[in-house]
Design a protein around this motif. Structure first.
Motif, PDB file in Angstrom:
ATOM      1  N   UNK A  12      74.642  50.532  44.188  1.00  0.00           N
ATOM      2  CA  UNK A  12      74.303  50.682  42.694  1.00  0.00           C
ATOM      3  C   UNK A  12      73.017  50.040  42.535  1.00  0.00           C
ATOM      4  N   UNK A  13      72.627  48.840  43.063  1.00  0.00           N
ATOM      5  CA  UNK A  13      71.470  48.101  42.701  1.00  0.00           C
ATOM      6  C   UNK A  13      70.233  48.974  43.484  1.00  0.00           C
ATOM      7  N   UNK A  14      70.498  49.257  44.645  1.00  0.00           N
ATOM      8  CA  UNK A  14      69.335  50.017  45.302  1.00  0.00           C
ATOM      9  C   UNK A  14      69.094  51.294  44.628  1.00  0.00           C
ATOM     10  N   UNK A  15      70.076  52.073  44.193  1.00  0.00           N
ATOM     11  CA  UNK A  15      69.858  53.459  43.546  1.00  0.00           C
ATOM     12  C   UNK A  15      69.201  53.106  42.232  1.00  0.00           C
ATOM     13  N   UNK A  16      69.762  52.288  41.680  1.00  0.00           N
ATOM     14  CA  UNK A  16      69.009  51.996  40.122  1.00  0.00           C
ATOM     15  C   UNK A  16      67.670  51.345  40.066  1.00  0.00           C
ATOM     16  N   UNK A  17      67.311  50.591  41.421  1.00  0.00           N
ATOM     17  CA  UNK A  17      65.901  49.951  41.386  1.00  0.00           C
ATOM     18  C   UNK A  17      65.207  51.271  41.738  1.00  0.00           C
ATOM     19  N   UNK A  18      65.519  52.199  42.338  1.00  0.00           N
ATOM     20  CA  UNK A  18      64.588  53.400  42.731  1.00  0.00           C
ATOM     21  C   UNK A  18      64.427  54.252  41.562  1.00  0.00           C
ATOM     22  N   UNK A  19      65.521  54.539  40.687  1.00  0.00           N
ATOM     23  CA  UNK A  19      65.542  55.349  39.703  1.00  0.00           C
ATOM     24  C   UNK A  19      64.810  54.645  38.636  1.00  0.00           C
ATOM     25  N   UNK A  20      64.901  53.668  38.369  1.00  0.00           N
ATOM     26  CA  UNK A  20      64.156  52.976  37.357  1.00  0.00           C
ATOM     27  C   UNK A  20      62.670  53.031  37.646  1.00  0.00           C
ATOM     28  N   UNK A  21      62.154  52.909  38.875  1.00  0.00           N
ATOM     29  CA  UNK A  21      60.832  53.109  39.281  1.00  0.00           C
ATOM     30  C   UNK A  21      60.266  54.691  39.007  1.00  0.00           C
ATOM     31  N   UNK A  22      61.159  55.659  39.275  1.00  0.00           N
ATOM     32  CA  UNK A  22      60.722  57.179  38.842  1.00  0.00           C
ATOM     33  C   UNK A  22      60.579  57.337  37.279  1.00  0.00           C
ATOM     34  N   UNK A  23      61.772  56.870  36.525  1.00  0.00           N
ATOM     35  CA  UNK A  23      61.623  57.335  35.341  1.00  0.00           C
ATOM     36  C   UNK A  23      60.932  56.135  34.174  1.00  0.00           C
ATOM     37  N   UNK A  24      60.257  55.387  34.988  1.00  0.00           N
ATOM     38  CA  UNK A  24      59.695  54.166  33.802  1.00  0.00           C
ATOM     39  C   UNK A  24      58.485  54.894  32.887  1.00  0.00           C
ATOM     40  N   UNK A  37      65.193  62.223  47.851  1.00  0.00           N
ATOM     41  CA  UNK A  37      65.147  63.527  47.279  1.00  0.00           C
ATOM     42  C   UNK A  37      66.282  63.499  46.108  1.00  0.00           C
ATOM     43  N   UNK A  38      67.337  62.744  46.298  1.00  0.00           N
ATOM     44  CA  UNK A  38      68.471  62.600  45.628  1.00  0.00           C
ATOM     45  C   UNK A  38      68.087  61.742  44.046  1.00  0.00           C
ATOM     46  N   UNK A  39      67.144  60.850  44.223  1.00  0.00           N
ATOM     47  CA  UNK A  39      66.603  60.020  43.379  1.00  0.00           C
ATOM     48  C   UNK A  39      65.639  60.990  42.421  1.00  0.00           C
ATOM     49  N   UNK A  40      65.062  61.537  42.947  1.00  0.00           N
ATOM     50  CA  UNK A  40      64.027  62.618  42.559  1.00  0.00           C
ATOM     51  C   UNK A  40      64.643  63.602  41.598  1.00  0.00           C
ATOM     52  N   UNK A  41      65.719  64.123  41.987  1.00  0.00           N
ATOM     53  CA  UNK A  41      66.545  65.162  41.616  1.00  0.00           C
ATOM     54  C   UNK A  41      67.167  64.520  40.134  1.00  0.00           C
ATOM     55  N   UNK A  42      67.668  63.360  40.492  1.00  0.00           N
ATOM     56  CA  UNK A  42      68.419  62.563  38.935  1.00  0.00           C
ATOM     57  C   UNK A  42      67.333  62.188  38.059  1.00  0.00           C
ATOM     58  N   UNK A  62      69.734  44.424  35.366  1.00  0.00           N
ATOM     59  CA  UNK A  62      68.106  44.549  34.977  1.00  0.00           C
ATOM     60  C   UNK A  62      67.618  46.001  34.882  1.00  0.00           C
ATOM     61  N   UNK A  63      68.232  46.469  36.269  1.00  0.00           N
ATOM     62  CA  UNK A  63      67.829  47.937  36.452  1.00  0.00           C
ATOM     63  C   UNK A  63      68.548  48.892  35.318  1.00  0.00           C
ATOM     64  N   UNK A  64      69.528  48.681  35.224  1.00  0.00           N
ATOM     65  CA  UNK A  64      70.268  49.523  34.122  1.00  0.00           C
ATOM     66  C   UNK A  64      69.731  49.484  32.785  1.00  0.00           C
ATOM     67  N   UNK A  65      69.506  48.257  32.524  1.00  0.00           N
ATOM     68  CA  UNK A  65      68.813  48.108  31.165  1.00  0.00           C
ATOM     69  C   UNK A  65      67.316  48.891  31.028  1.00  0.00           C
ATOM     70  N   UNK A  66      66.571  48.822  32.025  1.00  0.00           N
ATOM     71  CA  UNK A  66      65.314  49.144  32.315  1.00  0.00           C
ATOM     72  C   UNK A  66      65.463  50.900  32.226  1.00  0.00           C
ATOM     73  N   UNK A  67      66.346  51.539  32.849  1.00  0.00           N
ATOM     74  CA  UNK A  67      66.553  52.802  32.807  1.00  0.00           C
ATOM     75  C   UNK A  67      66.865  53.307  31.242  1.00  0.00           C
TER      76      UNK A  67
END
Length: 532
Positions: free
Chosen positions: A316-328, A189-194, A217-222
């Motif tokens: 950070x890697x776990x969070x950015x992996x999840x966030x990258x998938x949601x904002x792709x 839910x935090x990733x979805x809110x972000x 890689x995840x930071x660049x993708x986001x």
């Protein structure tokens, strides 16, 4: 009989420790009894501070956990500075020491190496400091230590063994199976809110710190999915590809970027303290008026320096992996790359002529070999590089100005990095003043045949402090120092040594140093270099 000291090195090997930095002493020899039965490599520095700095460089470059074997009393006060630097920059190392016998602690009887409370002294520069009261505790205490290294904010851990415990029997103890704990992932839910905040932002700004070094890689993708501008902290350099069209480098302290930060409607800050050594903002905290999303492994750090609108406790890697998938599927902002290009031109115009020289020198060093790791001390070229230099990869530019701020770091830290990654080009960048703090470590490097260039910026003074005093109309006392013939001293240690006379000559010397046995000291005379 297997002693506790012998048992300890077996457990370290089980946890994957392959390198120990230490200077044997009468109180720690029992730790060395079992070393020949393992594959652990022992490196002998010339000072315990050097042991800590070597371990720091080893850990930053390789991502592996080093150990230090340190003598009671003076050994511990010597390594405390290096532990302080590692603590400030979230660098893991396991410091194992001896301490006087259990029945002798805190009596003040004048025992050899006695301190009133050695454990308390080291507690302030470690995630925890523990006095082992019996051998049976050791498996659990080491498990705690590696839990910190693997799943919490990594920092030094100190374990001390009283003299009567280090020699006690451990025959009845089995070597445990090392279990590697995982780091926490972000709540969905935090990733979805972000993601909602970032997708709806009109002018977002992304900040990636050293805690996100393993999530490049995840930071660049986001960044690309959002089409957002991004900056890194000093320890975050290399997370975004060099010259990426959306990257402003490590320029958060510059007025145009501060204006962006102030006007951003959403700011994402990942793995950064947002502190003064992280951002180079020494006179003020960052002004953030928009929604601030912070992602950090340390829950307390989420609320320091800049209170967040949304706080996410996670690796950070776990969070950015999840966030990258949601904002792709986000619709990227348009025209941002052109804005970044214009801002880069403005930022380069803010660099003064001296900083330009420093920039050319550092770029020349890096351009000799791909994926060069440059490890700096506190000196003027490093301060300039913190602002202007962009390495090829994460963990390829770091220095002691980013946290605790100690002189003498670069020399042993560069040696530790080269020990960790012998096949990668490593360069130490240090001033003549800082070099004299840990100069004897050249002997350690020659002893094991390390081949790397140590570039010395020689201005016969503590240049940055001298400038600071002059700018404030303070008489420059104590900053113009006598500097001996560093090239002659380096040769006396068995190093190669030469003075660079131009940028081209510097590159020639650096290239040769990468393939020559033993370190090469390359001196740059500041007065000459300013006209290069």
């Amino acid at each position: 009989m297997q002693t506790c000291g012998e048992y300890l090195v077996q457990v370290l090997e089980a946890y994957g420790v392959d390198t120990v930095f230490g200077i044997p002493g009468v109180h720690t020899v029992e730790l060395y009894r079992g070393l020949p039965k393992t594959k652990i490599r022992h490196i002998t520095p010339r000072h315990e501070q050097g042991a800590g700095f070597m371990a720091d460089g080893y850990a930053r470059t390789s991502g592996k956990i080093p150990a230090c074997f340190i003598i009671t009393g003076p050994g511990m006060t010597n390594i405390a500075t290096a532990m302080g630097q590692a603590y400030a920059d979230s660098i893991p190392m396991l410091v194992i020491s001896s301490v006087n016998g259990r029945h002798e602690l805190a009596h003040g009887d004048g025992r050899l190496h006695e301190l009133p409370n050695q454990q308390q002294l080291l507690a302030g520069v470690s995630a925890f400091s523990h006095t082992l009261m019996r051998p049976d505790e050791l498996p659990d205490v080491l498990a705690r230590a590696f839990a910190v290294f693997n799943s919490a904010r990594p920092r030094p851990v100190h374990i001390e063994l009283p003299l009567d415990v280090i020699t006690a029997s451990a025959e009845h103890l089995k070597v445990p199976v090392a279990v590697k704990s995982s780091r926490p992932a972000a709540a969905p839910d935090a990733i979805a809110a972000a993601a909602t905040l970032l997708k709806n932002a009109k002018n977002p700004l992304l900040i990636f710190g050293g805690g996100a070094a393993d999530a490049a890689a995840q930071a660049t993708a986001i960044t690309e999915s959002l089409g957002a501008m991004a900056v890194t902290t000093i320890n975050g350099k290399g997370i975004l590809p060099r010259d990426h069209a959306l990257s402003l480098g490590s320029t958060l302290c510059q007025p145009p970027v501060l204006e962006l930060l102030k006007n951003a409607d959403v700011v994402l800050a990942v793995g950064t303290e947002l502190g003064e050594t992280d951002t180079l903002l020494f006179d003020a905290k960052p002004e953030i008026n928009g929604q601030l999303i912070r992602i950090d492994l340390d829950p307390e750090q989420l609320y320091r320096n800049a209170p967040p609108s949304l706080a996410i406790v996670a690796d950070a890697k776990h969070a950015l992996t999840a966030l990258a998938d949601v904002v792709k599927d986000a619709v990227p902002l348009t025209g941002v790359a052109a804005q970044v290009a214009e801002l880069r031109t403005q930022l380069q115009a803010l660099i003064n002529p001296t900083q330009n020289v420093h920039q050319r020198v550092i770029e020349a060093i890096r351009n000799v070999a791909p994926n060069t790791i440059i490890i700096g001390d506190q000196n003027q070229p490093v301060y300039s590089g913190n602002l202007t230099f962009e390495p090829d990869t994460p963990r390829a530019w770091y220095n002691s100005s980013t946290g605790y701020g100690t002189l003498g770091y670069a020399l042993p830290a560069a040696f530790g990095a080269k020990i960790a990654c012998p096949d990668r080009p490593v360069v130490g960048l240090i001033g003549d003043g800082g070099l004299q703090f840990t100069l004897p470590e050249f002997a350690s490097a020659v002893e094991i045949g390390l081949n790397l260039p140590i570039v010395v910026w020689n201005n016969q003074c503590y240049g940055e402090i001298k400038k600071y005093m002059t700018d404030r109309d303070i008489t420059t006392i104590g900053v113009d120092i006598y500097t001996p013939d560093l090239l002659m001293i380096a040769r006396g240690y068995g190093c190669h040594a030469e003075r660079a006379t131009s940028i081209a000559h510097l590159q020639e010397l650096v290239a040769k140093a990468h393939v020559t046995t033993n370190p090469t000291v390359i001196e740059i005379n500041e007065a000459d270099a300013l006209s290069w």
